[in-house]
Structures are given as C-alpha cells and as structure tokens.
Design a protein around this motif. Structure first.
Motif, PDB file in Angstrom:
ATOM      1  N   LEU A  40       0.841  -1.194   0.000  1.00  0.00           N
ATOM      2  CA  LEU A  40       0.000   0.000   0.000  1.00  0.00           C
ATOM      3  C   LEU A  40       0.883   1.254   0.000  1.00  0.00           C
ATOM      4  N   LYS A  43       0.691   6.858  -2.362  1.00  0.00           N
ATOM      5  CA  LYS A  43      -0.304   7.417  -3.291  1.00  0.00           C
ATOM      6  C   LYS A  43      -1.606   6.629  -3.247  1.00  0.00           C
ATOM      7  N   TYR A  44      -1.532   5.318  -3.036  1.00  0.00           N
ATOM      8  CA  TYR A  44      -2.742   4.516  -2.912  1.00  0.00           C
ATOM      9  C   TYR A  44      -3.409   4.721  -1.558  1.00  0.00           C
TER      10      TYR A  44
END
Length: 75
Positions: A40, A43-44
C-alpha cells in the motif's frame, strides 16, 4: 453552531465510524510493517483515505437510526 439531536450517541452513526476508520488509516501508516507499506504505497493510501472520507460525507446524508431519532439500531 448547533449540535445534532442526540449528539451523545454520535459514536453509533455510520458516518462517524467510517471517519474513525479513515483517521486510523492516516495516523497508523507510519507504524505499519514495511511489507504492508510495500503493498500500500502512499499514493494509494491517499486515494483510499479520500474514498473513505467521501463515504463518510455520503453516509452523513443518509438517515441513521430509527424514526424516533434513536441511533441504537444504526450499528
């Protein structure tokens, strides 16, 4: 500023619970294991948190609780 009716029961509202999840994601990301941070990336995470908080905004528009204003069944 005026508080909502039964503000003492706000922890039972869907919108408050989803916002708590968003806050937990934001505040614990730095403490997660490196393997989780690899899956993860930041940006996610930013996208996920934005979706979670947008869901919180949307859920705030939905009637939560029973007809008499009791939020006990909103779990």
């Amino acid at each position: 500023m005026k508080l909502i009716d039964d503000w003492k029961k706000c922890h039972r509202l869907y919108s408050q619970r989803i916002n708590a999840v968003g806050m937990a994601l934001c505040s614990t990301y730095g403490f997660m294991y490196d393997s989780i941070r690899d899956v993860l990336p930041p940006k996610y995470l930013a996208l996920l948190v934005a979706v979670v908080f947008l869901a919180g905004f949307g859920l705030r528009l939905v009637k939560q609780g029973s007809e008499d204003g009791d939020a006990e069944n909103a779990a």
